[in-house]
Enzyme design. Structure first.
Site, PDB file in Angstrom:
ATOM      1  N   ALA A 183       0.811  -1.242   0.000  1.00  0.00           N
ATOM      2  CA  ALA A 183       0.000   0.000   0.000  1.00  0.00           C
ATOM      3  C   ALA A 183       0.839   1.284   0.000  1.00  0.00           C
ATOM      4  CB  ALA A 183      -1.009   0.044   1.147  1.00  0.00           C
ATOM      5  N   ALA A 184       2.149   1.164  -0.154  1.00  0.00           N
ATOM      6  CA  ALA A 184       2.969   2.383  -0.243  1.00  0.00           C
ATOM      7  C   ALA A 184       2.560   3.174  -1.497  1.00  0.00           C
ATOM      8  CB  ALA A 184       4.447   2.032  -0.284  1.00  0.00           C
ATOM      9  N   GLY A 185       2.424   2.456  -2.605  1.00  0.00           N
ATOM     10  CA  GLY A 185       2.021   3.110  -3.857  1.00  0.00           C
ATOM     11  C   GLY A 185       0.607   3.675  -3.750  1.00  0.00           C
ATOM     12  N   ASP A 186      -0.271   2.941  -3.084  1.00  0.00           N
ATOM     13  CA  ASP A 186      -1.665   3.412  -2.934  1.00  0.00           C
ATOM     14  C   ASP A 186      -1.716   4.681  -2.100  1.00  0.00           C
ATOM     15  OD1 ASP A 186      -2.510   1.159  -4.321  1.00  0.00           O
ATOM     16  OD2 ASP A 186      -2.691  -0.034  -2.496  1.00  0.00           O
TER      17      ASP A 186
HETATM   18  O1  RIB Z   1      -1.424  -2.237  -3.450  1.00  0.00           O
HETATM   19  C1  RIB Z   1      -1.605  -3.184  -2.446  1.00  0.00           C
HETATM   20  C2  RIB Z   1      -2.884  -3.950  -2.682  1.00  0.00           C
HETATM   21  O2  RIB Z   1      -2.752  -4.698  -3.868  1.00  0.00           O
HETATM   22  C3  RIB Z   1      -3.194  -4.968  -1.606  1.00  0.00           C
HETATM   23  O3  RIB Z   1      -3.931  -4.422  -0.544  1.00  0.00           O
HETATM   24  C4  RIB Z   1      -3.930  -6.043  -2.387  1.00  0.00           C
HETATM   25  O4  RIB Z   1      -5.269  -6.160  -2.050  1.00  0.00           O
HETATM   26  C5  RIB Z   1      -3.742  -5.702  -3.866  1.00  0.00           C
HETATM   27  O5  RIB Z   1      -4.863  -5.153  -4.408  1.00  0.00           O
END
Ligand code: RIB
Length: 302
Positions: free
Chosen positions: A250-253
């Site tokens: 989730a760093a990119g998110d």
């Molecule tokens: O970017 C991380 C996410 O990628 C995870 O939470 C997983 O669910 C996938 O979608």
């Protein structure tokens, strides 16, 4: 602060922690296993909500326990989940995430209900597109729905940001001109362009190749090396301080979500990348996807 609309995936993450990532044919003993809310779309919406942004999410879950947990987790940080449909007798998306000792991960996604998102569901929520300042998408839902949303968002002059993950060569080329910002990591940039991204020079060449195909701004995230903004006028490197990395999930998110928040507040692209870099650099020091995203107070201390 402007309004952000996230269109995308919700997954329950089945997370395995292991010292060593197995190679094909190898069995390894792991350390522990846990379930944690994830999905690129949901992680992005959660990050915006947790940091006090005004955010709605369009997506789909099943009428199962995981779907319920995912919706509740988003609601807990004030994400408007009323457009997240609960589909009867269907399974919510899941992701199988292996994290190794260095904090690197590898992920296999089983799309579940994310695969059932339709253009009709987007049409139903067209008012949300009209009201949004920024529309944020990733590639874990059907590509026809992604392109439909991009076209609609541009028709209403919205800022369109696409996180091209999981990356697939060629799928976005006919909508590149309608994307304002895209954030591949080096691996995704190589898949999107078919070009090597092993050196900074090659990364810039690959980013410029996307610019030439119409994609205005490419922000390549480089993990502990920071990120590079590539557009027709510049290739600017944004380094980050070294931190103790425990989990890069989730760093990119969180990077793209906080970039969107900052942009929606009227900050410059450079300032928004600086802010996003700080938040993502914090996220890698904690475990899990949504569980690693900081509060406003924690960000204030960065
Ligand atoms: O970017 C991380 C996410 O990628 C995870 O939470 C997983 O669910 C996938 O979608």
């Amino acid at each position: 602060m402007g309004k952000i609309l996230v269109v995308g995936s919700l997954n329950m993450d089945f997370v395995i922690n292991t010292d060593k990532m197995p190679v094909p044919g190898e069995t390894v003993l792991g350390n522990y296993f846990n379930l944690s809310p994830g999905g690129k779309g949901a992680n992005q919406a959660y990050a915006v909500g947790k940091l006090g942004g005004n955010v709605s999410m369009i997506g789909a879950v099943g009428d199962d326990e995981n779907g319920n947990i995912l919706r509740e987790n988003l609601k807990s940080v004030n994400v408007d989940v009323s457009p997240v449909e609960v589909l009867k007798d269907c399974h919510t998306g899941s992701a199988f995430v292996t994290v190794d000792k260095s904090g690197e991960n590898s992920i296999v996604v089983i799309q579940g209900t994310n695969k059932l998102l339709t253009t009709e569901m987007i049409d139903k929520n067209v008012d949300l597109i009209k009201k949004a300042d920024i529309v944020l998408l990733q590639l874990e839902v059907p590509i026809n729905v992604i392109k439909y949303t991009i076209n609609l968002a541009k028709q209403y002059n919205k800022i369109v940001i696409v996180d091209p993950a999981p990356a697939v060569y060629g799928v976005l080329e006919d909508v590149f001109e309608k994307i304002d910002f895209s954030k591949p990591n080096e691996t995704e940039l190589s898949i999107l362009t078919g070009l090597p991204t092993d050196t900074e020079e090659n990364i810039i060449k690959a980013g410029k190749a996307l610019n030439q195909k119409g994609l205005k701004n490419v922000i390549v995230t480089l993990g502990s090396k920071g990120s590079i903004l590539i557009n027709e006028n510049e290739a600017t490197h944004f380094p980050v301080p070294q931190v103790n990395i425990v989990d890069t999930t989730a760093a990119g998110d969180s990077f793209i979500a906080t970039f969107a928040i900052s942009l929606s507040e009227g900050k410059s692209v450079h300032d928004s990348i600086e802010f996003a870099s700080k938040v993502a650099n914090f996220v890698v020091t904690r475990r899990g996807a949504q569980s690693s995203i900081p509060t406003k107070e924690e960000v204030g201390n960065l």
